[in-house]
Scaffold this motif. Structure first.
Motif, mmCIF file in Angstrom:
data_model
loop_
_atom_site.group_PDB
_atom_site.id
_atom_site.type_symbol
_atom_site.label_atom_id
_atom_site.label_comp_id
_atom_site.label_asym_id
_atom_site.label_seq_id
_atom_site.Cartn_x
_atom_site.Cartn_y
_atom_site.Cartn_z
ATOM 1 N N GLU A 91 32.216 -27.415 7.429
ATOM 2 C CA GLU A 91 31.362 -28.519 6.977
ATOM 3 C C GLU A 91 29.896 -28.103 6.969
ATOM 4 O O GLU A 91 29.145 -28.456 6.046
ATOM 5 N N ILE A 92 29.477 -27.360 7.974
ATOM 6 C CA ILE A 92 28.089 -26.888 8.003
ATOM 7 C C ILE A 92 27.826 -25.981 6.806
ATOM 8 O O ILE A 92 26.775 -26.065 6.152
ATOM 9 N N ASP A 93 28.807 -25.119 6.494
ATOM 10 C CA ASP A 93 28.669 -24.251 5.317
ATOM 11 C C ASP A 93 28.599 -25.081 4.039
ATOM 12 O O ASP A 93 27.805 -24.780 3.132
ATOM 13 N N LEU A 94 29.406 -26.148 3.966
ATOM 14 C CA LEU A 94 29.388 -27.007 2.785
ATOM 15 C C LEU A 94 28.037 -27.679 2.636
ATOM 16 O O LEU A 94 27.493 -27.762 1.516
ATOM 17 N N GLN A 95 27.459 -28.160 3.733
ATOM 18 C CA GLN A 95 26.151 -28.814 3.646
ATOM 19 C C GLN A 95 25.096 -27.853 3.116
ATOM 20 O O GLN A 95 24.228 -28.236 2.322
ATOM 21 N N ALA A 96 25.185 -26.593 3.548
ATOM 22 C CA ALA A 96 24.236 -25.598 3.045
ATOM 23 C C ALA A 96 24.417 -25.391 1.541
ATOM 24 O O ALA A 96 23.449 -25.250 0.778
ATOM 25 N N ARG A 97 25.658 -25.397 1.088
ATOM 26 C CA ARG A 97 25.926 -25.221 -0.342
ATOM 27 C C ARG A 97 25.437 -26.425 -1.150
ATOM 28 O O ARG A 97 25.031 -26.290 -2.306
#
Length: 449
Positions: free
Chosen positions: A226-232
């Motif tokens: 989820e943290i990676d998704l927010q960055a994307r």
């Protein structure tokens, strides 16, 4: 006629209020709002019965009878009384709410589950209208309603946030009653309180609004994913070259999510502001005069596009779609719709083509409930580009339903595939057993036995 509106979300309440303003529910001698809280821990949430920003929406109703006043400490979602108790409960509610049980129409959200399903069953002579709840309205029912209930579902009342696309919830014969985007927008604007408290970042700078959904709490991904998704999502927002990103996190999301968004915005050289106020995402986008809104697969995305003409974007939905389990996961249609509406070079810009995609995915999710859509699914999948097929359908599901594009079966898979309710090997065994018995009877007949 008394019209009972059993609602649990601000979105559903706004849909009902806009419909009432347009006269869509029809004439009723009385409109009764029965609000309830569907949150897992109701004590920690502000329900639609108490939220001050929804005060004018509640004023559309003649009376308010909170369901919690009847259920007491029992959670509304667990209200599933024994069938033998239903007539008694009907009489109790008829007396408590002053109803005529022969002259009722019940409007419900989330008809597959309690308490909506209980209320539909409890009033066996009432007409039923389903009130849409965002993008979930475009999904087929998760369960088949009992015939005495399904036969009374006359209408589906929904905010028309994906113009030209028909929702799948409800029976195929139910009348679809769309609420016009401009009417829905007017009702949403009412919830922006007269005080119009200052919104950080609403100073005219070019802004993109990024919304958090806290998908890891739903088990749709790990916290790290989820943290990676927010960055994307920030990367996607940066394509509009904004001066500022305003991030509205999910209220329950941990601070790490906000930190990830802030760090990514700073890496792009974009100013960052966090907003944790009560304003709905759609209205926040208006107050910010946002260039665009970016999120996972939030209902707010098609809503701000249809109602307020904002551009929308998303990221990472290919991974979300492939990771949703089981295939009939209720988030699949919302994710499919947002993906089709936001991806680069989407082949689903025409409503007719998007409808075909929704019908095909809906059938694959619920082949029994949505059996009438099989022909639509075959039409969509026949000759479809493999990359498109694999984006929205799993090979296993296509194989189970024997749909176009299913992988070719090997000998073992063909042997064990069910046919007529039994596996092929079992079918052969039963065929051989029947042949042996017939041969035995013929032999005994020849011997005169």
């Amino acid at each position: 006629m008394t019209q009972i509106f059993a609602l649990h979300s601000a979105y559903g309440l706004a849909t009902a209020a806009a419909a009432i303003d347009d006269g869509l529910p029809g004439d009723g001698s009385e409109r009764l709002l029965v609000p309830f809280t569907s949150s897992r821990v109701p004590e920690t949430a502000v329900g639609i019965a108490d939220d001050p920003v929804l005060r004018s929406l509640r004023a559309r109703f003649d009376r308010i009878e909170p369901l919690e006043d009847v259920l007491g400490p029992q959670h509304p979602s667990s209200w599933e009384p024994e069938e033998a108790d239903l007539p008694m409960l009907e009489r109790l509610l008829v007396r408590a709410w002053g109803l005529d049980p022969d002259d009722l129409e019940v409007f419900v959200q989330s008809p597959q589950v309690a308490p909506a399903r209980t209320l539909m069953t409890l009033f066996p002579r009432a007409r039923i209208t389903i009130v849409g709840d965002g993008l979930m309205t475009y999904s087929p029912m998760r369960v088949r309603l009992p015939y005495p209930v399904a036969a009374r579902v006359r209408r589906v009342l929904h905010a028309d946030v994906v113009p030209g696309v028909r929702p799948l919830v409800g029976s195929p014969d139910a009348e679809l009653v769309p609420v016009a985007p401009e009417r829905f927008a007017a009702v949403l604007r009412e919830t922006d309180e007269a005080g119009r408290a200052a919104v950080p970042g609403a100073d005219g700078a070019s802004t993109v609004l990024v919304l958090g959904q806290y998908l890891s709490a739903l088990g749709l991904m790990t916290p790290a994913q989820e943290i990676d998704l927010q960055a994307r999502l920030v990367d996607r927002a940066a394509r509009w070259a904004p001066q500022r990103i305003v991030f509205k996190p999910h209220p329950a999301a941990p601070p790490l999510v906000t930190t990830a968004v802030r760090d990514r915005a700073v890496a792009h050289g974009i100013d960052f502001v966090e907003y944790r106020g009560p304003l709905a995402a759609e209205l926040l986008a208006e107050r910010l005069d946002a260039v665009a809104v970016v999120a996972g697969f939030s209902t707010a995305l098609p809503t701000v596009r249809a109602l307020f003409g904002r551009e929308i974007g998303s990221a990472g939905l290919d991974a979300v779609l492939s990771g949703l389990t089981p295939f009939e996961n209720s988030n699949r249609i919302p994710a499919t719709l947002v993906d089709a509406l936001t991806r680069d070079g989407s082949p689903y810009t025409a409503p007719e083509r998007l409808q075909l995609l929704v019908d095909a995915v809906g059938y694959a999710m619920q082949p029994e409930v949505a059996g009438h859509l099989r022909g639509r699914a075959e039409e969509f999948l026949d000759g479809l580009d493999p990359r498109e097929r694999d984006r929205y359908f799993s090979a296993r599901r296509l194989g189970e339903l024997r749909l176009p594009g299913a992988p070719r079966e090997n000998l073992l898979r063909r042997a064990v595939r069910p046919a007529g309710g039994v596996g092929r090997i079992e079918e052969w065994r039963l065929t051989a057993l029947g042949a042996r018995r017939r041969l035995g009877r013929a032999w005994r007949a020849l011997r005169g036995r």
